[in-house]
Motif scaffolding. Sequence first.
Motif, PDB file in Angstrom:
ATOM      1  N   MET A  48      47.411  34.972  44.287  1.00 36.98           N
ATOM      2  CA  MET A  48      47.483  35.132  45.746  1.00 36.98           C
ATOM      3  C   MET A  48      47.253  36.588  46.152  1.00 36.98           C
ATOM      4  O   MET A  48      47.732  37.509  45.503  1.00 36.98           O
ATOM      5  CB  MET A  48      48.864  34.691  46.267  1.00 36.98           C
ATOM      6  CG  MET A  48      49.032  34.944  47.768  1.00 36.98           C
ATOM      7  SD  MET A  48      50.431  34.088  48.509  1.00 36.98           S
ATOM      8  CE  MET A  48      51.764  35.223  48.171  1.00 36.98           C
ATOM      9  N   ARG A  49      46.542  36.776  47.246  1.00 34.83           N
ATOM     10  CA  ARG A  49      46.422  38.065  47.939  1.00 34.83           C
ATOM     11  C   ARG A  49      47.037  37.909  49.309  1.00 34.83           C
ATOM     12  O   ARG A  49      46.704  36.952  50.025  1.00 34.83           O
ATOM     13  CB  ARG A  49      44.949  38.460  48.060  1.00 34.83           C
ATOM     14  CG  ARG A  49      44.675  39.615  49.012  1.00 34.83           C
ATOM     15  CD  ARG A  49      45.106  40.927  48.453  1.00 34.83           C
ATOM     16  NE  ARG A  49      44.850  42.039  49.388  1.00 34.83           N
ATOM     17  CZ  ARG A  49      45.512  43.182  49.338  1.00 34.83           C
ATOM     18  NH1 ARG A  49      46.472  43.331  48.444  1.00 34.83           N
ATOM     19  NH2 ARG A  49      45.238  44.160  50.171  1.00 34.83           N
ATOM     20  N   VAL A  50      47.952  38.808  49.662  1.00 37.12           N
ATOM     21  CA  VAL A  50      48.457  38.872  51.038  1.00 37.12           C
ATOM     22  C   VAL A  50      47.786  40.099  51.646  1.00 37.12           C
ATOM     23  O   VAL A  50      48.091  41.226  51.253  1.00 37.12           O
ATOM     24  CB  VAL A  50      49.989  38.991  51.078  1.00 37.12           C
ATOM     25  CG1 VAL A  50      50.479  39.255  52.499  1.00 37.12           C
ATOM     26  CG2 VAL A  50      50.628  37.722  50.520  1.00 37.12           C
ATOM     27  N   HIS A  51      46.844  39.850  52.547  1.00 32.16           N
ATOM     28  CA  HIS A  51      46.006  40.923  53.067  1.00 32.16           C
ATOM     29  C   HIS A  51      46.331  41.162  54.536  1.00 32.16           C
ATOM     30  O   HIS A  51      46.237  40.246  55.354  1.00 32.16           O
ATOM     31  CB  HIS A  51      44.524  40.545  52.916  1.00 32.16           C
ATOM     32  CG  HIS A  51      43.582  41.680  53.160  1.00 32.16           C
ATOM     33  ND1 HIS A  51      43.224  42.581  52.182  1.00 32.16           N
ATOM     34  CD2 HIS A  51      42.952  42.078  54.284  1.00 32.16           C
ATOM     35  CE1 HIS A  51      42.408  43.481  52.693  1.00 32.16           C
ATOM     36  NE2 HIS A  51      42.216  43.202  53.968  1.00 32.16           N
ATOM     37  N   SER A  52      46.720  42.397  54.854  1.00 30.29           N
ATOM     38  CA  SER A  52      47.002  42.751  56.245  1.00 30.29           C
ATOM     39  C   SER A  52      45.681  43.100  56.939  1.00 30.29           C
ATOM     40  O   SER A  52      44.913  43.900  56.423  1.00 30.29           O
ATOM     41  CB  SER A  52      47.928  43.966  56.308  1.00 30.29           C
ATOM     42  OG  SER A  52      49.110  43.721  55.577  1.00 30.29           O
ATOM     43  N   PRO A  69      37.070  46.667  50.470  1.00 29.63           N
ATOM     44  CA  PRO A  69      36.819  46.351  49.053  1.00 29.63           C
ATOM     45  C   PRO A  69      37.942  45.517  48.418  1.00 29.63           C
ATOM     46  O   PRO A  69      37.685  44.669  47.568  1.00 29.63           O
ATOM     47  CB  PRO A  69      36.720  47.733  48.402  1.00 29.63           C
ATOM     48  CG  PRO A  69      36.298  48.654  49.503  1.00 29.63           C
ATOM     49  CD  PRO A  69      36.932  48.112  50.749  1.00 29.63           C
ATOM     50  N   GLN A  70      39.189  45.741  48.857  1.00 26.61           N
ATOM     51  CA  GLN A  70      40.289  44.922  48.311  1.00 26.61           C
ATOM     52  C   GLN A  70      40.130  43.466  48.711  1.00 26.61           C
ATOM     53  O   GLN A  70      40.345  42.557  47.887  1.00 26.61           O
ATOM     54  CB  GLN A  70      41.629  45.441  48.809  1.00 26.61           C
ATOM     55  CG  GLN A  70      42.106  46.704  48.114  1.00 26.61           C
ATOM     56  CD  GLN A  70      43.512  47.046  48.515  1.00 26.61           C
ATOM     57  OE1 GLN A  70      43.831  47.137  49.699  1.00 26.61           O
ATOM     58  NE2 GLN A  70      44.388  47.218  47.531  1.00 26.61           N
ATOM     59  N   LEU A  71      39.778  43.236  49.977  1.00 32.11           N
ATOM     60  CA  LEU A  71      39.613  41.855  50.439  1.00 32.11           C
ATOM     61  C   LEU A  71      38.504  41.172  49.654  1.00 32.11           C
ATOM     62  O   LEU A  71      38.673  40.053  49.137  1.00 32.11           O
ATOM     63  CB  LEU A  71      39.287  41.843  51.929  1.00 32.11           C
ATOM     64  CG  LEU A  71      39.021  40.477  52.574  1.00 32.11           C
ATOM     65  CD1 LEU A  71      40.228  39.557  52.461  1.00 32.11           C
ATOM     66  CD2 LEU A  71      38.602  40.651  54.048  1.00 32.11           C
ATOM     67  N   HIS A  72      37.398  41.851  49.496  1.00 32.15           N
ATOM     68  CA  HIS A  72      36.265  41.247  48.772  1.00 32.15           C
ATOM     69  C   HIS A  72      36.587  41.065  47.290  1.00 32.15           C
ATOM     70  O   HIS A  72      36.250  40.039  46.695  1.00 32.15           O
ATOM     71  CB  HIS A  72      35.016  42.089  48.983  1.00 32.15           C
ATOM     72  CG  HIS A  72      34.573  42.117  50.410  1.00 32.15           C
ATOM     73  ND1 HIS A  72      33.733  43.094  50.920  1.00 32.15           N
ATOM     74  CD2 HIS A  72      34.877  41.299  51.466  1.00 32.15           C
ATOM     75  CE1 HIS A  72      33.539  42.859  52.211  1.00 32.15           C
ATOM     76  NE2 HIS A  72      34.219  41.796  52.569  1.00 32.15           N
ATOM     77  N   ALA A  73      37.293  42.018  46.701  1.00 29.41           N
ATOM     78  CA  ALA A  73      37.671  41.890  45.277  1.00 29.41           C
ATOM     79  C   ALA A  73      38.608  40.698  45.085  1.00 29.41           C
ATOM     80  O   ALA A  73      38.481  39.935  44.117  1.00 29.41           O
ATOM     81  CB  ALA A  73      38.338  43.173  44.799  1.00 29.41           C
ATOM     82  N   ALA A 170      47.551  44.185  39.591  1.00 30.50           N
ATOM     83  CA  ALA A 170      46.967  45.361  40.272  1.00 30.50           C
ATOM     84  C   ALA A 170      45.629  44.997  40.918  1.00 30.50           C
ATOM     85  O   ALA A 170      44.909  44.118  40.432  1.00 30.50           O
ATOM     86  CB  ALA A 170      46.774  46.487  39.264  1.00 30.50           C
ATOM     87  N   LEU A 171      45.340  45.667  42.012  1.00 28.12           N
ATOM     88  CA  LEU A 171      44.080  45.418  42.741  1.00 28.12           C
ATOM     89  C   LEU A 171      43.422  46.774  43.014  1.00 28.12           C
ATOM     90  O   LEU A 171      43.328  47.239  44.152  1.00 28.12           O
ATOM     91  CB  LEU A 171      44.359  44.674  44.049  1.00 28.12           C
ATOM     92  CG  LEU A 171      43.147  44.167  44.839  1.00 28.12           C
ATOM     93  CD1 LEU A 171      42.308  43.175  44.038  1.00 28.12           C
ATOM     94  CD2 LEU A 171      43.628  43.498  46.140  1.00 28.12           C
ATOM     95  N   PHE A 172      42.999  47.436  41.938  1.00 32.21           N
ATOM     96  CA  PHE A 172      42.360  48.750  42.063  1.00 32.21           C
ATOM     97  C   PHE A 172      40.911  48.557  42.496  1.00 32.21           C
ATOM     98  O   PHE A 172      40.191  47.764  41.912  1.00 32.21           O
ATOM     99  CB  PHE A 172      42.350  49.496  40.714  1.00 32.21           C
ATOM    100  CG  PHE A 172      43.703  49.748  40.128  1.00 32.21           C
ATOM    101  CD1 PHE A 172      43.959  49.450  38.805  1.00 32.21           C
ATOM    102  CD2 PHE A 172      44.722  50.270  40.907  1.00 32.21           C
ATOM    103  CE1 PHE A 172      45.211  49.666  38.256  1.00 32.21           C
ATOM    104  CE2 PHE A 172      45.978  50.492  40.367  1.00 32.21           C
ATOM    105  CZ  PHE A 172      46.226  50.190  39.041  1.00 32.21           C
ATOM    106  N   VAL A 173      40.497  49.283  43.510  1.00 34.87           N
ATOM    107  CA  VAL A 173      39.093  49.210  43.921  1.00 34.87           C
ATOM    108  C   VAL A 173      38.467  50.604  43.994  1.00 34.87           C
ATOM    109  O   VAL A 173      37.394  50.786  44.561  1.00 34.87           O
ATOM    110  CB  VAL A 173      38.929  48.485  45.278  1.00 34.87           C
ATOM    111  CG1 VAL A 173      39.267  47.004  45.143  1.00 34.87           C
ATOM    112  CG2 VAL A 173      39.792  49.146  46.349  1.00 34.87           C
ATOM    113  N   GLY A 174      39.196  51.571  43.405  1.00 31.84           N
ATOM    114  CA  GLY A 174      38.637  52.926  43.404  1.00 31.84           C
ATOM    115  C   GLY A 174      38.818  53.595  44.754  1.00 31.84           C
ATOM    116  O   GLY A 174      39.350  53.018  45.701  1.00 31.84           O
ATOM    117  N   GLY A 175      38.364  54.853  44.827  1.00 29.95           N
ATOM    118  CA  GLY A 175      38.527  55.610  46.067  1.00 29.95           C
ATOM    119  C   GLY A 175      37.224  56.283  46.447  1.00 29.95           C
ATOM    120  O   GLY A 175      36.189  56.041  45.816  1.00 29.95           O
ATOM    121  N   ASN A 176      37.308  57.105  47.474  1.00 26.95           N
ATOM    122  CA  ASN A 176      36.131  57.874  47.896  1.00 26.95           C
ATOM    123  C   ASN A 176      36.639  59.145  48.573  1.00 26.95           C
ATOM    124  O   ASN A 176      37.840  59.240  48.899  1.00 26.95           O
ATOM    125  CB  ASN A 176      35.254  57.029  48.835  1.00 26.95           C
ATOM    126  CG  ASN A 176      35.911  56.809  50.187  1.00 26.95           C
ATOM    127  OD1 ASN A 176      36.054  57.741  50.977  1.00 26.95           O
ATOM    128  ND2 ASN A 176      36.371  55.592  50.450  1.00 26.95           N
TER     129      ASN A 176
END
Length: 199
Positions: A48-52, A69-73, A170-176
Motif C-alpha cells: 500500500m501507498r498512502v499518498h498525500s 516520482p513517488q506516486l509513479h514509483a 522504503a520509497l526512495f526516488v532520489g533527489g535533485n
Amino acid sequence: MAFEFVAASRLPTQFGEFSIHAFQDSASGKEHIALSMGTLDDGEPVLMRVHSECLTGDSFGSLRCDCGPQLHAAMQQVSELGRGVILYLRQEGRGIGLVNKIRAYALQDAGADTVEANEQLGFGADLREYAMCEDMLRHLGVTRVRLLTNNPKKVDGLRAVGIDVIERVALFVGGNPHNEGYMQTKTDKMGHMLAPEKS
Ligand SMILES: Nc1nc2c(ncn2[C@@H]2O[C@H](COP(=O)(O)OP(=O)(O)OP(=O)(O)O)[C@@H](O)[C@H]2O)c(=O)[nH]1
Ligand SMILES: [Zn+2]
C-alpha cells in the motif's frame, strides 16, 4: 467523519489498469480516492501507498519535492506485483491546502525551511490525519499492509487508527538540486528516513 464508498470504475494508466474507487464524507463533502489492482480481500498483506495530494508535484512535475516520482514509483511497484492499493488523500500541503502551500513556498523562497514556513503561517508542521484510511480499507477488504513510505510518523499515524502495518517499505526516488534542502529538512526535523538504513 465517515467516508462512504460512492463509485468505482476502470482506470487504464501508463502503469497498467487500475480500479479507481471514490469515497466521500456526506457531512463535509470531503473526497478521497483509492487505486487498486488485484485481489485485496484474501487476508494476505497488501502493498500500500498512502499518498498525500501534491498538485505541484503530482500534476505539474515540480522538482521542489519528490511526490510525483513517488506516486509513479508506487503505481509501478503495484503494477509489477499485479496487486496493491494506493490511497490518494486530498490533504494537499500536509493538510494546509494548496493556496497556503504556495504561501509557504513563497516564504521558503525567502529563506524559511518547509517547517518554519508552515509555522510562520500559523500552522503546525504537519496537519494530516489518517482516520479516513480505515473506512477505505474496510470497504476494499484490506486487513494487513506493507506500507510504501520513508516517513515513520505515517506508519504511526496509520497504526493509531487501527491499520495493521506489518512492514515499512522504503520509497526512495532520489533527489535533485531543487529539493535537496526540503529533503534534508524532512530528515532533520520530520524524522523521514531518506537514506538506505545501515544494515
Ligand atoms: N505545507 C507544505 N506542504 C508541502 C511542502 N512540500 C510538499 N508538501 C506536501 O507534503 C505532502 C507530502 O508529504 P511529504 O512530507 O513529502 O512525504 P510524506 O507523504 O510524509 O512521506 P512519504 O510517504 O515518504 O512520501 C503533500 O501533501 C505535499 O503537498 C511544503 O513545502 N510545505
Ligand atoms: Zn510534493
